[in-house]
Design a protein around this motif. Structure first.
Motif, short mmCIF file in Angstrom:
data_model
loop_
_atom_site.label_atom_id
_atom_site.label_comp_id
_atom_site.label_asym_id
_atom_site.label_seq_id
_atom_site.Cartn_x
_atom_site.Cartn_y
_atom_site.Cartn_z
N PHE A 45 0.83 -1.21 0.00
CA PHE A 45 0.00 0.00 0.00
C PHE A 45 0.86 1.26 0.00
O PHE A 45 0.54 2.25 -0.66
N GLU A 46 1.97 1.23 0.73
CA GLU A 46 2.88 2.37 0.74
C GLU A 46 3.44 2.62 -0.66
O GLU A 46 3.62 3.77 -1.08
N GLN A 47 3.72 1.54 -1.38
CA GLN A 47 4.21 1.69 -2.75
C GLN A 47 3.14 2.32 -3.63
O GLN A 47 3.42 3.19 -4.47
N ALA A 48 1.88 1.86 -3.45
CA ALA A 48 0.78 2.44 -4.22
C ALA A 48 0.63 3.93 -3.91
O ALA A 48 0.43 4.75 -4.81
N GLN A 49 0.76 4.28 -2.64
CA GLN A 49 0.65 5.69 -2.25
C GLN A 49 1.79 6.53 -2.84
O GLN A 49 1.57 7.66 -3.27
N SER A 50 2.98 5.95 -2.85
CA SER A 50 4.13 6.70 -3.38
C SER A 50 3.97 6.99 -4.87
O SER A 50 4.39 8.04 -5.36
N GLN A 51 3.34 6.06 -5.61
CA GLN A 51 3.11 6.28 -7.04
C GLN A 51 1.88 7.14 -7.28
O GLN A 51 1.85 7.97 -8.18
N GLY A 52 0.86 6.90 -6.45
CA GLY A 52 -0.34 7.74 -6.50
C GLY A 52 -1.13 7.66 -7.78
O GLY A 52 -1.88 8.58 -8.12
N THR A 53 -1.01 6.56 -8.52
CA THR A 53 -1.71 6.42 -9.80
C THR A 53 -2.87 5.44 -9.68
O THR A 53 -2.93 4.63 -8.76
N LEU A 54 -3.77 5.54 -10.65
CA LEU A 54 -4.91 4.63 -10.68
C LEU A 54 -4.43 3.19 -10.76
O LEU A 54 -4.92 2.31 -10.03
N ARG A 68 -5.71 -4.64 4.74
CA ARG A 68 -6.02 -3.64 5.76
C ARG A 68 -6.32 -2.27 5.15
O ARG A 68 -7.01 -1.45 5.73
N TYR A 69 -5.77 -2.05 3.96
CA TYR A 69 -5.91 -0.74 3.34
C TYR A 69 -6.78 -0.79 2.08
O TYR A 69 -6.77 0.13 1.27
N SER A 70 -7.54 -1.88 1.93
CA SER A 70 -8.31 -2.07 0.70
C SER A 70 -9.36 -0.97 0.51
O SER A 70 -9.56 -0.50 -0.62
N GLN A 71 -10.02 -0.56 1.57
CA GLN A 71 -11.03 0.48 1.44
C GLN A 71 -10.39 1.81 1.07
O GLN A 71 -10.93 2.57 0.25
N GLN A 72 -9.23 2.09 1.66
CA GLN A 72 -8.53 3.33 1.30
C GLN A 72 -8.14 3.31 -0.18
O GLN A 72 -8.23 4.33 -0.87
N ALA A 73 -7.72 2.14 -0.65
CA ALA A 73 -7.35 2.01 -2.06
C ALA A 73 -8.56 2.24 -2.95
O ALA A 73 -8.47 2.92 -3.98
N ARG A 74 -9.71 1.68 -2.55
CA ARG A 74 -10.92 1.87 -3.34
C ARG A 74 -11.34 3.34 -3.37
O ARG A 74 -11.81 3.85 -4.40
N ASP A 75 -11.18 4.00 -2.24
CA ASP A 75 -11.52 5.43 -2.18
C ASP A 75 -10.63 6.23 -3.13
O ASP A 75 -11.10 7.16 -3.82
N GLN A 76 -9.34 5.88 -3.18
CA GLN A 76 -8.41 6.59 -4.06
C GLN A 76 -8.73 6.32 -5.52
O GLN A 76 -8.63 7.22 -6.37
N ILE A 77 -9.10 5.09 -5.83
CA ILE A 77 -9.46 4.73 -7.21
C ILE A 77 -10.68 5.54 -7.64
O ILE A 77 -10.74 6.07 -8.76
N ALA A 78 -11.67 5.64 -6.75
CA ALA A 78 -12.87 6.42 -7.07
C ALA A 78 -12.51 7.90 -7.26
O ALA A 78 -13.02 8.57 -8.17
N ARG A 79 -11.61 8.41 -6.42
CA ARG A 79 -11.20 9.81 -6.53
C ARG A 79 -10.50 10.07 -7.86
O ARG A 79 -10.64 11.16 -8.44
N LEU A 80 -9.76 9.07 -8.34
CA LEU A 80 -9.03 9.21 -9.59
C LEU A 80 -9.88 8.91 -10.82
O LEU A 80 -9.41 8.91 -11.95
N GLY A 81 -11.15 8.59 -10.57
CA GLY A 81 -12.08 8.38 -11.67
C GLY A 81 -12.03 7.00 -12.27
O GLY A 81 -12.51 6.79 -13.39
N GLY A 82 -11.48 6.02 -11.56
CA GLY A 82 -11.38 4.66 -12.08
C GLY A 82 -12.42 3.75 -11.46
O GLY A 82 -13.30 4.18 -10.72
N THR A 83 -12.31 2.48 -11.80
CA THR A 83 -13.19 1.46 -11.22
C THR A 83 -12.34 0.44 -10.51
O THR A 83 -11.16 0.28 -10.81
N THR A 84 -12.94 -0.24 -9.59
CA THR A 84 -12.21 -1.22 -8.80
C THR A 84 -11.80 -2.40 -9.65
O THR A 84 -12.62 -2.99 -10.36
N ALA A 85 -10.53 -2.76 -9.59
CA ALA A 85 -10.03 -3.92 -10.35
C ALA A 85 -10.53 -5.20 -9.73
O ALA A 85 -10.87 -5.27 -8.56
N THR A 86 -10.57 -6.26 -10.54
CA THR A 86 -10.95 -7.58 -10.07
C THR A 86 -9.87 -8.57 -10.44
O THR A 86 -9.01 -8.30 -11.26
#
Length: 249
Positions: A45-54, A68-86
């Motif tokens: 998750f820290e790596q995802a935050q450091s890149q900050g991309t969809l 543990r950070y899945s909801q935060q990741a989903r919130d960031q994806i929504a903020r960036l205008g993307g959809t949740t990956a599967t």
């Protein structure tokens, strides 16, 4: 806290009787695995935050869908205008605006261009991702296996057979666009060995296909178009049945 639990478990194991030590050893192993999982989750998750991309947040969710950070990741994806990956389609955010029929059309066009998607069902699985990456490679794009909107439109317009050099016409006899020519060639069902033989024939005649690998990329499309033009045919860059037969003789 996890480190404290791990230390306590090790101390207990060292003081336990041999019979109980094995059970405590299992406990220690379980705690260690849990600690490792937590650390991996945090680091990802820290790596995802450091890149900050969809893509980075989607990649995190692919690895830790219940992390543990899945909801935060989903919130960031929504903020960036993307959809949740599967797990089935971890890249779906890149072409989330495409309809299923458009995805099928993209797969059909890629197959017609010589990039096998292992099916045309609208599901962008590993076969389609590999085909997209090869298509991108032959056009000088980054080989992400993920289409940008512009790239998706390029394929859907039927212009995917050109990228500099000889331009492939978007009109063919009896059809309104190059998509019809691509589809007609796709219906021929040429095998990879037949495609390689066609490339070899074109190369012998002086039309450089930029390789003989059974993949009809931009080099082969340009060579076909040049061969067609030299023989008084419409330079579509796609072969009809009679043209394929002529080159296979």
């Amino acid at each position: 806290m996890v480190r404290t639990m791990l230390s306590a478990a090790f101390v207990a194991a060292s003081l336990a009787a041999p019979a109980a030590a094995q059970d405590l050893g299992d406990i220690v192993g379980g705690v260690a695995r849990e600690y490792l999982s937590i650390e991996q989750d945090r680091a990802a998750f820290e790596q995802a935050q450091s890149q900050g991309t969809l893509r980075s947040y989607q990649t995190y969710l692919q690895q830790f869908p219940s992390g543990r950070y899945s909801q935060q990741a989903r919130d960031q994806i929504a903020r960036l205008g993307g959809t949740t990956a599967t797990r089935d389609d971890p890249y779906q955010g890149d072409t989330s605006g495409l309809s299923r029929q458009q995805r099928v059309s993209i797969q059909q066009q890629l197959n017609a261009l010589g990039y096998s998607t292992n099916g045309a069902d609208g599901n962008f699985g590993p076969g389609t991702r590999r085909a997209i990456a090869l298509w991108q490679r032959d056009r000088g794009y980054s080989q992400t296996g993920s289409l940008t909107t512009a790239q998706a439109n390029e394929i859907l317009r039927g212009t995917g057979g050109t990228s500099g050099g000889t331009r492939v016409s978007e009109t063919t006899p009896g059809s309104a666009s190059g998509v019809g020519a691509a589809g007609a060639e796709g219906d021929l069902g040429l095998s990879r060995s037949q495609r390689s033989a066609i490339q070899a024939s074109l190369t012998r005649q002086g039309y450089d296909t930029r390789g003989i690998d059974g993949v009809f990329g931009r080099g082969t499309r340009g060579a076909i178009a040049a061969w067609q033009q030299a023989n008084g045919l419409q330079a579509t860059g796609y072969l009809t049945a009679s043209q394929a037969d002529s080159l296979l003789r």
